[in-house]
Design a protein around this motif. Structure first.
Motif, PDB file in Angstrom:
ATOM      1  N   VAL A 173     -53.825  42.810 -32.701  1.00 37.14           N
ATOM      2  CA  VAL A 173     -53.380  41.927 -33.776  1.00 37.14           C
ATOM      3  C   VAL A 173     -51.967  41.429 -33.481  1.00 37.14           C
ATOM      4  N   ASP A 174     -51.783  40.124 -33.602  1.00 34.09           N
ATOM      5  CA  ASP A 174     -50.446  39.553 -33.482  1.00 34.09           C
ATOM      6  C   ASP A 174     -50.353  38.318 -34.362  1.00 34.09           C
ATOM      7  N   LEU A 175     -49.137  38.014 -34.793  1.00 35.98           N
ATOM      8  CA  LEU A 175     -48.915  36.876 -35.682  1.00 35.98           C
ATOM      9  C   LEU A 175     -48.905  35.546 -34.936  1.00 35.98           C
ATOM     10  N   SER A 176     -48.704  35.590 -33.613  1.00 32.74           N
ATOM     11  CA  SER A 176     -48.550  34.376 -32.816  1.00 32.74           C
ATOM     12  C   SER A 176     -49.848  34.012 -32.098  1.00 32.74           C
ATOM     13  N   ARG A 177     -50.408  32.868 -32.436  1.00 31.40           N
ATOM     14  CA  ARG A 177     -51.596  32.392 -31.723  1.00 31.40           C
ATOM     15  C   ARG A 177     -51.267  32.086 -30.258  1.00 31.40           C
ATOM     16  N   GLU A 178     -50.045  31.631 -30.023  1.00 31.01           N
ATOM     17  CA  GLU A 178     -49.651  31.285 -28.664  1.00 31.01           C
ATOM     18  C   GLU A 178     -49.562  32.525 -27.782  1.00 31.01           C
ATOM     19  N   ARG A 179     -49.076  33.622 -28.325  1.00 27.68           N
ATOM     20  CA  ARG A 179     -49.064  34.866 -27.546  1.00 27.68           C
ATOM     21  C   ARG A 179     -50.482  35.353 -27.293  1.00 27.68           C
ATOM     22  N   LEU A 180     -51.314  35.314 -28.315  1.00 27.03           N
ATOM     23  CA  LEU A 180     -52.695  35.772 -28.147  1.00 27.03           C
ATOM     24  C   LEU A 180     -53.440  34.930 -27.123  1.00 27.03           C
ATOM     25  N   ALA A 181     -53.096  33.646 -27.028  1.00 27.66           N
ATOM     26  CA  ALA A 181     -53.758  32.773 -26.060  1.00 27.66           C
ATOM     27  C   ALA A 181     -53.467  33.189 -24.626  1.00 27.66           C
ATOM     28  N   ARG A 182     -52.388  33.917 -24.408  1.00 31.04           N
ATOM     29  CA  ARG A 182     -52.035  34.389 -23.080  1.00 31.04           C
ATOM     30  C   ARG A 182     -52.584  35.786 -22.780  1.00 31.04           C
ATOM     31  N   MET A 183     -53.295  36.350 -23.732  1.00 34.04           N
ATOM     32  CA  MET A 183     -53.827  37.703 -23.556  1.00 34.04           C
ATOM     33  C   MET A 183     -54.973  37.695 -22.547  1.00 34.04           C
ATOM     34  N   PRO A 184     -55.029  38.665 -21.635  1.00 32.35           N
ATOM     35  CA  PRO A 184     -56.139  38.720 -20.670  1.00 32.35           C
ATOM     36  C   PRO A 184     -57.486  38.809 -21.377  1.00 32.35           C
ATOM     37  N   ARG A 185     -58.489  38.179 -20.790  1.00 33.96           N
ATOM     38  CA  ARG A 185     -59.856  38.259 -21.332  1.00 33.96           C
ATOM     39  C   ARG A 185     -60.526  39.489 -20.742  1.00 33.96           C
ATOM     40  N   THR A 186     -60.229  40.630 -21.344  1.00 31.41           N
ATOM     41  CA  THR A 186     -60.701  41.926 -20.861  1.00 31.41           C
ATOM     42  C   THR A 186     -61.879  42.390 -21.703  1.00 31.41           C
ATOM     43  N   PRO A 187     -62.979  42.855 -21.094  1.00 31.36           N
ATOM     44  CA  PRO A 187     -64.097  43.384 -21.879  1.00 31.36           C
ATOM     45  C   PRO A 187     -63.605  44.487 -22.825  1.00 31.36           C
ATOM     46  N   GLY A 188     -64.060  44.404 -24.065  1.00 31.86           N
ATOM     47  CA  GLY A 188     -63.661  45.394 -25.061  1.00 31.86           C
ATOM     48  C   GLY A 188     -62.398  45.059 -25.813  1.00 31.86           C
ATOM     49  N   LEU A 189     -61.678  44.017 -25.376  1.00 33.49           N
ATOM     50  CA  LEU A 189     -60.431  43.627 -26.041  1.00 33.49           C
ATOM     51  C   LEU A 189     -60.702  42.460 -26.979  1.00 33.49           C
ATOM     52  N   HIS A 190     -60.333  42.616 -28.248  1.00 33.95           N
ATOM     53  CA  HIS A 190     -60.637  41.622 -29.270  1.00 33.95           C
ATOM     54  C   HIS A 190     -59.342  41.178 -29.957  1.00 33.95           C
ATOM     55  N   PRO A 191     -58.805  40.015 -29.583  1.00 32.92           N
ATOM     56  CA  PRO A 191     -57.575  39.525 -30.210  1.00 32.92           C
ATOM     57  C   PRO A 191     -57.837  38.987 -31.609  1.00 32.92           C
ATOM     58  N   VAL A 192     -56.911  39.262 -32.518  1.00 34.67           N
ATOM     59  CA  VAL A 192     -56.999  38.799 -33.903  1.00 34.67           C
ATOM     60  C   VAL A 192     -55.631  38.276 -34.309  1.00 34.67           C
ATOM     61  N   CYS A 193     -55.578  37.039 -34.774  1.00 36.66           N
ATOM     62  CA  CYS A 193     -54.324  36.480 -35.271  1.00 36.66           C
ATOM     63  C   CYS A 193     -54.152  36.897 -36.729  1.00 36.66           C
ATOM     64  N   GLY A 194     -53.095  37.613 -37.001  1.00 35.49           N
ATOM     65  CA  GLY A 194     -52.883  38.067 -38.367  1.00 35.49           C
ATOM     66  C   GLY A 194     -51.567  38.798 -38.515  1.00 35.49           C
ATOM     67  N   ASP A 195     -51.206  39.027 -39.764  1.00 39.48           N
ATOM     68  CA  ASP A 195     -49.965  39.673 -40.155  1.00 39.48           C
ATOM     69  C   ASP A 195     -50.263  41.138 -40.439  1.00 39.48           C
ATOM     70  N   MET A 196     -49.507  42.052 -39.859  1.00 37.80           N
ATOM     71  CA  MET A 196     -49.773  43.481 -40.076  1.00 37.80           C
ATOM     72  C   MET A 196     -49.537  43.902 -41.527  1.00 37.80           C
ATOM     73  N   ARG A 197     -48.867  43.056 -42.296  1.00 38.78           N
ATOM     74  CA  ARG A 197     -48.680  43.357 -43.717  1.00 38.78           C
ATOM     75  C   ARG A 197     -49.887  42.947 -44.557  1.00 38.78           C
ATOM     76  N   ARG A 198     -50.777  42.133 -43.968  1.00 42.13           N
ATOM     77  CA  ARG A 198     -51.998  41.679 -44.655  1.00 42.13           C
ATOM     78  C   ARG A 198     -53.093  41.577 -43.592  1.00 42.13           C
ATOM     79  N   LEU A 199     -53.570  42.700 -43.133  1.00 41.41           N
ATOM     80  CA  LEU A 199     -54.486  42.709 -41.998  1.00 41.41           C
ATOM     81  C   LEU A 199     -55.816  42.054 -42.351  1.00 41.41           C
ATOM     82  N   PRO A 200     -56.273  41.088 -41.544  1.00 37.97           N
ATOM     83  CA  PRO A 200     -57.571  40.450 -41.785  1.00 37.97           C
ATOM     84  C   PRO A 200     -58.698  41.280 -41.179  1.00 37.97           C
ATOM     85  N   LEU A 201     -58.724  42.554 -41.524  1.00 37.40           N
ATOM     86  CA  LEU A 201     -59.656  43.493 -40.902  1.00 37.40           C
ATOM     87  C   LEU A 201     -60.298  44.383 -41.946  1.00 37.40           C
ATOM     88  N   ARG A 202     -61.488  44.842 -41.583  1.00 34.95           N
ATOM     89  CA  ARG A 202     -62.144  45.913 -42.326  1.00 34.95           C
ATOM     90  C   ARG A 202     -62.532  46.975 -41.312  1.00 34.95           C
TER      91      ARG A 202
END
Length: 239
Positions: free
Chosen positions: A64-93
């Motif tokens: 999870v990161d707030l920056s879409r631009e940083r997430l866009a540079r994240m390696p496409r690794t199997p098992g890795l799931h990037p999520v754009c969001g704020d840790m104070r309001r996690l878009p997760l269950r």
């Protein structure tokens, strides 16, 4: 390239040169989380830690990161799931087994209220008995006021040549403001202002308890005398 894209690119450039001289924490995080199949990384940036943790087979790492631009540079690794969001309001269950907050990320939340919200959200998405591991630094407490000075000058292939990182510091009662300019051939590529809470202002043991965690230990550094100015707090969800 937009300022946010420059910031993401130069975030990687900064880490590649600064962390080379400081420490490598990824082996520590890998050992710490090796028994868990579901790992949550909060403040994942471009995936320096998260992509390493995703390497073991059959593991799911949510980054999870707030920056879409940083997430866009994240390696496409199997098992890795990037999520754009704020840790104070996690878009997760769901019920993650463990959460990692690496590289002083929690200290970017300057107010106690924001830090408490982030820890409460971490507890919400962890399974009962799940663990949280928070990496903080004591070095911000020792910063002094400075005018503009150069902190790093290294080649950057994607920028087309050498880049200089300039910064100045302004002190407040409970945090330091670090203003940065990244310059190429005298031209400012992008500017960044960071606010880092002092370790002495965190009251992490109390904050963890209020969020529903039991503090089960604190490590100094990453082992083998690596980064003794860093403290890693370990909490276990109690309810």
């Amino acid at each position: 390239m937009t300022p946010a894209q420059w910031e993401a690119l130069l975030y990687d450039w900064h880490n590649a040169h600064r962390l080379r001289r400081q420490r490598n924490d990824t082996a520590y995080w890998a050992r710490l989380t090796e028994q868990h199949d579901t790992v949550l990384v909060l403040g994942a940036g471009t995936g320096r830690v998260a992509s390493t943790l995703a390497h073991p087979a059959r593991r799911r790492v949510t980054a999870v990161d707030l920056s879409r631009e940083r997430l866009a540079r994240m390696p496409r690794t199997p098992g890795l799931h990037p999520v754009c969001g704020d840790m104070r309001r996690l878009p997760l269950r769901g019920s993650h087994a463990t959460a990692v907050i690496p590289y002083s990320t929690l200290q970017l939340l300057v107010t106690p209220h924001d830090r408490q919200r982030a820890l409460t959200e971490a507890a919400r998405v962890l399974a009962p008995g799940g663990s949280v591991h928070i990496d903080v630094s004591e070095s911000f407490d020792a910063r002094t006021e400075t005018d503009w000075q150069i902190g790093l000058a290294e080649p950057c292939r994607e920028a087309g040549g050498p880049v200089e990182e300039w910064e100045r510091h302004r002190l407040h009662a409970d945090h330091v403001v670090i203003e940065k300019q990244f310059r190429r051939s005298g031209r400012v590529l992008t500017e960044v202002t960071e606010r880092w809470a002092f370790h002495s202002a965190l009251n992490l043991a109390e904050a963890l308890a209020q969020a529903g965690f039991e503090l089960v230990g604190i490590d100094r550094g990453y082992g083998a005398d690596l980064s003794p100015h860093r403290l890693i707090y370990h909490g276990r969800r109690t309810h």
